[in-house]
Design a protein around this motif. Structure first.
Motif, mmCIF file in Angstrom:
data_model
loop_
_atom_site.group_PDB
_atom_site.id
_atom_site.type_symbol
_atom_site.label_atom_id
_atom_site.label_comp_id
_atom_site.label_asym_id
_atom_site.label_seq_id
_atom_site.Cartn_x
_atom_site.Cartn_y
_atom_site.Cartn_z
ATOM 1 N N ILE A 170 0.847 -1.189 0.000
ATOM 2 C CA ILE A 170 0.000 0.000 0.000
ATOM 3 C C ILE A 170 0.884 1.241 0.000
ATOM 4 O O ILE A 170 1.735 1.424 0.874
ATOM 5 N N GLY A 171 0.755 2.056 -1.042
ATOM 6 C CA GLY A 171 1.541 3.269 -1.186
ATOM 7 C C GLY A 171 0.706 4.342 -1.844
ATOM 8 O O GLY A 171 -0.505 4.189 -2.032
ATOM 9 N N TYR A 172 1.373 5.441 -2.222
ATOM 10 C CA TYR A 172 0.617 6.507 -2.877
ATOM 11 C C TYR A 172 1.568 7.425 -3.638
ATOM 12 O O TYR A 172 2.782 7.430 -3.415
ATOM 13 N N VAL A 173 0.983 8.200 -4.538
ATOM 14 C CA VAL A 173 1.709 9.223 -5.271
ATOM 15 C C VAL A 173 0.870 10.488 -5.237
ATOM 16 O O VAL A 173 -0.357 10.440 -5.381
ATOM 17 N N ALA A 174 1.525 11.622 -5.026
ATOM 18 C CA ALA A 174 0.852 12.921 -5.028
ATOM 19 C C ALA A 174 1.478 13.785 -6.113
ATOM 20 O O ALA A 174 2.705 13.809 -6.263
ATOM 21 N N GLY A 175 0.643 14.467 -6.868
ATOM 22 C CA GLY A 175 1.155 15.298 -7.948
ATOM 23 C C GLY A 175 0.044 16.041 -8.647
ATOM 24 O O GLY A 175 -1.119 16.026 -8.210
ATOM 25 N N PRO A 176 0.362 16.704 -9.753
ATOM 26 C CA PRO A 176 -0.643 17.469 -10.498
ATOM 27 C C PRO A 176 -1.811 16.581 -10.928
ATOM 28 O O PRO A 176 -1.640 15.398 -11.241
ATOM 29 N N THR A 177 -2.999 17.157 -10.965
ATOM 30 C CA THR A 177 -4.206 16.367 -11.244
ATOM 31 C C THR A 177 -4.149 15.677 -12.606
ATOM 32 O O THR A 177 -4.657 14.572 -12.752
ATOM 33 N N GLU A 178 -3.524 16.316 -13.603
ATOM 34 C CA GLU A 178 -3.486 15.681 -14.926
ATOM 35 C C GLU A 178 -2.648 14.399 -14.898
ATOM 36 O O GLU A 178 -2.947 13.432 -15.611
ATOM 37 N N VAL A 179 -1.612 14.378 -14.066
ATOM 38 C CA VAL A 179 -0.805 13.166 -13.935
ATOM 39 C C VAL A 179 -1.580 12.104 -13.159
ATOM 40 O O VAL A 179 -1.574 10.921 -13.526
ATOM 41 N N ILE A 180 -2.251 12.510 -12.089
ATOM 42 C CA ILE A 180 -3.041 11.565 -11.310
ATOM 43 C C ILE A 180 -4.167 10.982 -12.164
ATOM 44 O O ILE A 180 -4.457 9.773 -12.092
ATOM 45 N N ASP A 181 -4.795 11.798 -12.992
ATOM 46 C CA ASP A 181 -5.854 11.300 -13.876
ATOM 47 C C ASP A 181 -5.308 10.274 -14.865
ATOM 48 O O ASP A 181 -5.943 9.241 -15.137
ATOM 49 N N ALA A 182 -4.134 10.550 -15.411
ATOM 50 C CA ALA A 182 -3.517 9.607 -16.338
ATOM 51 C C ALA A 182 -3.135 8.318 -15.618
ATOM 52 O O ALA A 182 -3.292 7.215 -16.163
ATOM 53 N N ALA A 183 -2.635 8.450 -14.382
ATOM 54 C CA ALA A 183 -2.288 7.261 -13.592
ATOM 55 C C ALA A 183 -3.523 6.435 -13.281
ATOM 56 O O ALA A 183 -3.475 5.202 -13.275
ATOM 57 N N ARG A 184 -4.642 7.114 -13.026
ATOM 58 C CA ARG A 184 -5.898 6.402 -12.782
ATOM 59 C C ARG A 184 -6.287 5.560 -13.998
ATOM 60 O O ARG A 184 -6.647 4.390 -13.867
ATOM 61 N N ALA A 185 -6.193 6.161 -15.164
ATOM 62 C CA ALA A 185 -6.549 5.433 -16.384
ATOM 63 C C ALA A 185 -5.631 4.230 -16.580
ATOM 64 O O ALA A 185 -6.086 3.124 -16.920
ATOM 65 N N LEU A 186 -4.326 4.428 -16.371
ATOM 66 C CA LEU A 186 -3.376 3.320 -16.507
ATOM 67 C C LEU A 186 -3.669 2.226 -15.483
ATOM 68 O O LEU A 186 -3.726 1.036 -15.822
ATOM 69 N N GLN A 187 -3.868 2.629 -14.243
ATOM 70 C CA GLN A 187 -4.077 1.650 -13.171
ATOM 71 C C GLN A 187 -5.369 0.870 -13.378
ATOM 72 O O GLN A 187 -5.482 -0.291 -12.951
ATOM 73 N N SER A 188 -6.339 1.485 -14.027
ATOM 74 C CA SER A 188 -7.600 0.776 -14.285
ATOM 75 C C SER A 188 -7.397 -0.408 -15.212
ATOM 76 O O SER A 188 -8.228 -1.331 -15.245
ATOM 77 N N HIS A 189 -6.292 -0.405 -15.957
ATOM 78 C CA HIS A 189 -6.005 -1.505 -16.879
ATOM 79 C C HIS A 189 -4.880 -2.415 -16.381
ATOM 80 O O HIS A 189 -4.476 -3.348 -17.087
ATOM 81 N N THR A 190 -4.356 -2.129 -15.195
ATOM 82 C CA THR A 190 -3.312 -2.992 -14.637
ATOM 83 C C THR A 190 -3.838 -3.665 -13.378
ATOM 84 O O THR A 190 -4.443 -4.721 -13.443
#
Length: 403
Positions: A244-264
């Motif tokens: 269990i971890g986390y990343v904090a950053g600009p919303t556009e990066v977090i949104d892109a990470a969300r999309a990627l993580q939804s497929h991993t």
């Protein structure tokens, strides 16, 4: 028959060291394992309570891909406190450990051919993930500067292809803690050259002596728009296996990470999420203080034992929970020295002769270093380091007798 990308990386060097230790133990040899990047500790009471409560409530459904909103809000408050700036839940993604946070960062930031500056010695996963994403790791040697990169060396490494620089402080594997001036200079360089900063502070809770950990965002607030802060609870709460971890950053990066993580992986483990949320809501920091106190005692004892080494400098061990030994003098070319070679030779010999498992610096881009974890029990640490010092000094005595 395999994809070409599989030729770009090997299994983690730290994982390989742990496997070698287990194999030796399975063969009946008594082993003191100093390889793992984890702390031997019981669970925090609030972690246990949160997990059990979630299980009792029958929690077993998907959460939002990047974590429960309540947890992300709690993490945003934590990051706000750590950095002195206001963060929102939309700027935080919960991940399956810091490794996934770093993988997400590499995959959403890097294009093929992009370069990422990585100070060396480095945690073995940093360059591997850059390669997986199609990028090129550019190493900056820190060994001549107490394992802290010189800004001029980073600047020299910057090219038109440079996309990011990785900062790990307190550092794995060396234990070095970056000072305010170094962070300030790196941040200003990144701003001037339009470069991202991937700021890994997974060991931020563990600094020793007069050293302090600083977030690069608190040192230079202007770098926030180009920084990803990566952290986990594997170290600070001894939850390595819970992922269990986390990343904090600009919303556009977090949104892109969300999309990627939804497929991993989709969402991180739901029970672990509830457990960490409970700790953040109810914990009084007593567990963390106790963990730091124990590691402080282990560090002090370990440094006292290592002070008896004859040809190896005593490590500074400013942060994290590692001793990083510089074997340069021990491995100096001498015809009568039985240990001519590299760190791999020393690691294999320590395992065979002393029953002490360590990690070779070759896993971290340094053929003359070895990493020792002091996250184990004090009894095992004392016994293991005592045998290690005896073996290494025995090689020194052999050299002296042949002169």
């Amino acid at each position: 028959m395999l994809a070409q990308r599989t030729s770009l990386f090997k299994p983690s060097g730290t994982a390989a060291a742990r496997a070698a230790a287990r194999a030796a133990a399975d063969a009946g040899k008594e082993i003191t394992d100093l390889t793992a990047g984890e702390i031997w500790s019981d669970l925090a009471p609030t972690i246990r309570e949160g997990a059990i409560e979630a299980i009792d409530k029958g929690v077993n459904r998907y959460t939002e891909t990047v974590g429960m909103m309540e947890l992300r809000e709690a993490l945003a408050r934590k990051v706000s406190l750590d950095t002195g700036q206001i963060w929102k839940a939309e700027e935080v993604a919960v991940t399956s450990g810091a490794k996934q946070a770093l993988f997400n960062a590499a995959m959403v930031l890097l294009n093929p051919g992009d370069e990422v500056i990585v100070p060396a010695p480095y945690w073995t996963t940093f360059p591997a993930q850059v390669l997986i994403a199609g990028g090129t790791p550019i190493f900056v040697d820190t060994r001549s500067n107490d394992y802290v990169p010189r800004t001029e060396d980073i600047k020299t490494a910057v090219t038109e292809r440079t996309r990011a620089v990785v900062i790990s402080t307190p550092n794995n594997p060396t234990g070095a803690v970056y000072d305010v001036q170094t962070l300030k200079e790196i941040a200003e360089l990144a701003i001037n050259h339009n470069v991202w900063v991937i700021f890994d502070e997974c060991y931020g809770d563990f600094v020793h002596g007069h050293y302090n950990h600083y977030s690069i965002v608190s040192v230079v607030p202007e770098i926030r728009s180009r920084t990803l802060i990566v952290n986990s609870f594997s170290k600070s709460l001894a939850l390595a296996g819970w992922r269990i971890g986390y990343v904090a950053g600009p919303t556009e990066v977090i949104d892109a990470a969300r999309a990627l993580q939804s497929h991993t992986t989709s969402n991180p483990n739901v029970i672990a999420q509830h457990a960490v949320l409970t700790h953040l809501q109810r914990g009084d920091s007593g567990y963390e203080r106790e963990l730091r106190s124990r590691l402080t005692s282990a560090r002090q004892m370990g440094l006292e034992i290592l002070s008896y080494l004859k040809r190896i400098p005593v490590p500074k061990a400013q942060g994290s929970f590692y001793f990083y030994l510089d074997l340069t003098n021990l491995l100096a070319p001498e015809t009568s020295n039985p240990m001519t070679g590299d760190a791999d030779t020393v690691v294999h010999s320590l395992l065979a002769e002393a029953g002490v498992a360590t990690v070779s610096g070759s896993a971290f881009g340094d053929p003359a270093g070895i990493r020792l974890s002091y996250g184990v029990s004090l009894e095992r640490l004392e016994a293991g380091l005592g045998r290690l010092v005896g073996i290494l000094n025995g090689w020194e005595q052999h050299v002296a007798s042949q002169r």
